[in-house]
Design a protein around this motif. Structure first.
Motif, PDB file in Angstrom:
ATOM      1  N   SER A  95      13.050  11.450  -9.272  1.00 30.83           N
ATOM      2  CA  SER A  95      12.309  12.660  -9.632  1.00 30.83           C
ATOM      3  C   SER A  95      13.245  13.819  -9.948  1.00 30.83           C
ATOM      4  N   PHE A  96      14.212  14.073  -9.072  1.00 33.33           N
ATOM      5  CA  PHE A  96      15.102  15.219  -9.265  1.00 33.33           C
ATOM      6  C   PHE A  96      16.046  15.009 -10.448  1.00 33.33           C
ATOM      7  N   ALA A  97      16.622  13.820 -10.562  1.00 31.97           N
ATOM      8  CA  ALA A  97      17.575  13.575 -11.645  1.00 31.97           C
ATOM      9  C   ALA A  97      16.894  13.672 -13.004  1.00 31.97           C
ATOM     10  N   ASN A  98      15.684  13.142 -13.108  1.00 35.19           N
ATOM     11  CA  ASN A  98      14.984  13.195 -14.385  1.00 35.19           C
ATOM     12  C   ASN A  98      14.529  14.603 -14.733  1.00 35.19           C
ATOM     13  N   GLU A  99      14.051  15.340 -13.754  1.00 37.36           N
ATOM     14  CA  GLU A  99      13.560  16.690 -14.037  1.00 37.36           C
ATOM     15  C   GLU A  99      14.695  17.662 -14.362  1.00 37.36           C
ATOM     16  N   VAL A 100      15.828  17.500 -13.692  1.00 40.16           N
ATOM     17  CA  VAL A 100      16.927  18.443 -13.921  1.00 40.16           C
ATOM     18  C   VAL A 100      17.596  18.211 -15.276  1.00 40.16           C
TER      19      VAL A 100
ATOM     20  N   GLU B 179       0.835  -1.202   0.000  1.00 33.38           N
ATOM     21  CA  GLU B 179       0.000   0.000   0.000  1.00 33.38           C
ATOM     22  C   GLU B 179       0.872   1.255   0.000  1.00 33.38           C
ATOM     23  N   TYR B 180       1.954   1.186   0.732  1.00 33.95           N
ATOM     24  CA  TYR B 180       2.896   2.313   0.763  1.00 33.95           C
ATOM     25  C   TYR B 180       3.500   2.542  -0.625  1.00 33.95           C
ATOM     26  N   VAL B 181       3.868   1.458  -1.307  1.00 37.06           N
ATOM     27  CA  VAL B 181       4.444   1.559  -2.651  1.00 37.06           C
ATOM     28  C   VAL B 181       3.460   2.204  -3.615  1.00 37.06           C
ATOM     29  N   THR B 182       2.219   1.757  -3.577  1.00 32.98           N
ATOM     30  CA  THR B 182       1.185   2.342  -4.440  1.00 32.98           C
ATOM     31  C   THR B 182       1.017   3.830  -4.147  1.00 32.98           C
TER      32      THR B 182
ATOM     33  N   GLU C 110       2.018   9.768  -5.168  1.00 35.30           N
ATOM     34  CA  GLU C 110       2.504  11.029  -4.591  1.00 35.30           C
ATOM     35  C   GLU C 110       3.676  11.590  -5.399  1.00 35.30           C
ATOM     36  N   THR C 111       4.521  10.712  -5.905  1.00 33.99           N
ATOM     37  CA  THR C 111       5.709  11.162  -6.622  1.00 33.99           C
ATOM     38  C   THR C 111       5.346  11.808  -7.955  1.00 33.99           C
ATOM     39  N   LYS C 112       4.266  11.382  -8.562  1.00 32.64           N
ATOM     40  CA  LYS C 112       3.810  12.049  -9.791  1.00 32.64           C
ATOM     41  C   LYS C 112       3.476  13.508  -9.503  1.00 32.64           C
ATOM     42  N   ASP C 113       2.812  13.735  -8.368  1.00 39.29           N
ATOM     43  CA  ASP C 113       2.481  15.115  -7.980  1.00 39.29           C
ATOM     44  C   ASP C 113       3.747  15.896  -7.618  1.00 39.29           C
ATOM     45  N   LEU C 114       4.661  15.245  -6.893  1.00 42.59           N
ATOM     46  CA  LEU C 114       5.916  15.902  -6.522  1.00 42.59           C
ATOM     47  C   LEU C 114       6.716  16.281  -7.767  1.00 42.59           C
TER      48      LEU C 114
ATOM     49  N   LEU D  29       5.632  17.064 -10.689  1.00 50.02           N
ATOM     50  CA  LEU D  29       5.031  18.253 -11.294  1.00 50.02           C
ATOM     51  C   LEU D  29       5.423  19.516 -10.531  1.00 50.02           C
ATOM     52  N   GLN D  30       5.484  19.409  -9.188  1.00 48.38           N
ATOM     53  CA  GLN D  30       5.909  20.551  -8.378  1.00 48.38           C
ATOM     54  C   GLN D  30       7.362  20.929  -8.689  1.00 48.38           C
ATOM     55  N   ILE D  31       8.222  19.917  -8.798  1.00 48.01           N
ATOM     56  CA  ILE D  31       9.631  20.171  -9.137  1.00 48.01           C
ATOM     57  C   ILE D  31       9.727  20.819 -10.516  1.00 48.01           C
ATOM     58  N   ARG D  32       8.957  20.312 -11.464  1.00 50.46           N
ATOM     59  CA  ARG D  32       8.991  20.847 -12.829  1.00 50.46           C
ATOM     60  C   ARG D  32       8.588  22.313 -12.846  1.00 50.46           C
ATOM     61  N   ARG D  33       7.508  22.650 -12.120  1.00 54.14           N
ATOM     62  CA  ARG D  33       7.070  24.048 -12.077  1.00 54.14           C
ATOM     63  C   ARG D  33       8.130  24.932 -11.425  1.00 54.14           C
ATOM     64  N   GLU D  34       8.757  24.426 -10.359  1.00 53.72           N
ATOM     65  CA  GLU D  34       9.808  25.187  -9.670  1.00 53.72           C
ATOM     66  C   GLU D  34      10.969  25.481 -10.616  1.00 53.72           C
ATOM     67  N   PHE D  35      11.389  24.454 -11.352  1.00 55.35           N
ATOM     68  CA  PHE D  35      12.508  24.628 -12.274  1.00 55.35           C
ATOM     69  C   PHE D  35      12.129  25.547 -13.430  1.00 55.35           C
ATOM     70  N   ASP D  36      10.948  25.342 -13.993  1.00 55.58           N
ATOM     71  CA  ASP D  36      10.544  26.120 -15.171  1.00 55.58           C
ATOM     72  C   ASP D  36      10.263  27.585 -14.840  1.00 55.58           C
ATOM     73  N   GLU D  37       9.610  27.819 -13.706  1.00 60.72           N
ATOM     74  CA  GLU D  37       9.126  29.163 -13.405  1.00 60.72           C
ATOM     75  C   GLU D  37      10.074  29.986 -12.533  1.00 60.72           C
ATOM     76  N   ARG D  38      10.762  29.355 -11.590  1.00 66.11           N
ATOM     77  CA  ARG D  38      11.571  30.123 -10.641  1.00 66.11           C
ATOM     78  C   ARG D  38      13.069  29.893 -10.795  1.00 66.11           C
TER      79      ARG D  38
END
Length: 461
Positions: free
Chosen positions: A422-427, A300-303, A308-312, A314-323
């Motif tokens: 998440s971070f390695a792929n987004e950066v 259940e934790y894995v699911t 949650e990581t999909k949402d995270l 997107l947050q990282i992507r917006r941070e990198f793109d916008e700020r």
């Protein structure tokens, strides 16, 4: 006549001070003979006509000492530094005494030692840094002399028992620094990390009180470091200065993830500016998910963490793109912190003793996949392929440390894998191939950088 005598006195003293200034200028441009001539002339004029002007006499001796130091005449340098120091001490010029003592150490080519103590969310770390001034380049040189960490103290639980245990460990680090290296107490820096501040919800008063009580010093300075300063000090402590403006840093710690990049000052000579990011750390992220789902049910934790990581992401992507758009534009990405260390050790144990390790997205993606499909195999990588017995033995000990101390819970390894992914792929997203690098042995990077910045400030460099 009184007026005339007074004016004559003033003019003669001004002349002596001009000799000091000219002598020092000639020293800066390596005109050895002219520098010595004018400084000696200043000393003769002051000692014969103005014997009460002891400060300027000492200043002239100090500059003459600098001249001999620059030309590697150590005995002569120490002779004049000693003369200056004797005058400063008798007149109780405290700042000048400290400055000359530093100069005497550099002239004698001795390292001066400084200690930094990183009070983190899941442990306390010590870094002892040696510093000396190169007489030829006139630049400070640094060397990490000792590192030590106690990773078994969970300061982030915010209770008195943990605080007392942490304060006791800090006291032992301080005493060891003072005794083993002869470090004065004013050269011991104690800093509370941004990750711990986040875990205890910014209330550091009680923790500070406990540390000061353990040290028996209610005036002990304890610095609280925010995520931007911590990321900046990580750059200073772990990355060559030539790469500052082409690199991005991401440090995935237990309490928080911090990172960013340096931009040059607006004008030549301006200090660089650090632009930073902050997101959850490995254990903070795991804990936030466990509050929403049953932590006893690993599947259940894995699911949950996948969602949650999909949402995270997107947050990282917006941070990198916008700020922080430069996060994705830099040529090299440095990954630091416990999560990155564990990723390298479990996925590439054969590189356990290497210093700079290149990572790639395939390895990072595989780390995430194995964390949720076969975590037992991930925790126990095949070491038989490592032919070098010393490397194999070292890797085996490090993996045991990960499983028993760093990430004994599967949830924390799964959290670490998702954050690194998440971070390695987004950066690196959408901008071609970049170099992703992990640097081994940088667990004390930011506290080392903080010590270095403090030393450079004292030397005015």
């Amino acid at each position: 006549m009184c007026c005339f005598a007074s004016n004559s006195f003033s003019q003669d003293l001004d002349e002596a001070l001009r000799y000091i200034k000219v002598g020092n200028t000639y020293r800066e441009v390596d005109e050895y003979n002219l520098s010595e001539y004018y400084l000696t002339k200043a000393i003769n004029l002051i000692t014969t006509k103005f014997p009460t002007q002891k400060y300027w006499e000492a200043a002239a001796y100090e500059n003459l000492g600098l001249l001999y130091r620059d030309h590697e005449e150590q005995a002569e340098a120490q002779k004049y530094f000693t003369k200056a120091l004797d005058i400063y001490q008798k007149a109780n010029y405290v700042a000048s005494v400290k400055a000359v003592q530093k100069l005497m150490s550099s002239a004698d080519n001795k390292e001066e030692y400084y200690a930094g103590i990183d009070v983190g969310a899941t442990g306390i770390k010590l870094s002892v840094l040696g510093a000396k001034l190169n007489p030829k380049t006139k630049k400070l040189e640094f060397k990490v002399t000792k590192k030590f960490k106690n990773a078994n103290i969970n300061m982030g639980v915010k209770n008195m028992s943990a605080y007392k245990e942490g304060a006791k460990a800090i006291k032992s680090f301080v005493i060891d620094s003072l005794v083993s290296f002869g470090i004065p107490s004013d050269r011991v820096i104690i800093a509370i990390s941004s990750g711990l501040v986040g875990r205890i919800q910014a209330d550091t008063t009680v923790l500070k009180d406990e540390i000061q009580a353990a040290l028996g010093n209610p005036n002990q300075k304890i610095e609280v470091v925010d995520y931007i300063r911590e990321a900046e000090m990580t750059i200073r402590g772990a990355i060559p200065q030539s790469l500052w403006y082409t690199s991005t840093v991401i440090d995935i710690g237990s309490g928080n993830t911090k990172g960013g990049y340096y931009v040059r000052g607006a004008k030549p000579g301006d200090s660089p500016k650090m632009l930073g990011i902050e997101f959850p750390g490995t254990k903070t992220y795991a804990s936030s998910i466990e509050k929403k789902y049953d932590p006893k049910n690993l599947q259940e934790y894995v699911t949950a963490i996948d969602a949650e990581t999909k949402d995270l992401t997107l947050q990282i992507r917006r941070e990198f793109d916008e700020r922080r758009p430069e996060m994705k534009r830099r040529k090299r990405v440095y990954l630091f912190g416990g999560a990155s260390y564990v990723a390298n050790m479990l996925m590439s144990p054969d590189s356990a003793k290497e210093t700079v390790i290149s990572m790639n997205r395939f390895v990072i993606n595989n780390f995430k996949t194995k964390s949720v499909t076969d975590i037992t195999a991930l925790r126990n990588p095949d070491l038989t392929r490592i032919k070098d017995e010393a490397v194999r033995s070292y890797a085996e000990a490090r993996i045991q440390e990960i499983n028993n101390n760093i990430f004994p819970r599967d949830e924390d390894i799964i959290s670490a894998a998702h954050l690194v992914y998440s971070f390695a792929n987004e950066v690196t997203r959408g901008l071609g191939v970049k170099e992703i690098v992990f640097v081994n042995g940088t667990d004390t990077a930011w506290i080392t950088g903080l010590i270095r910045a403090s030393i450079e400030q004292q030397y005015g460099k």
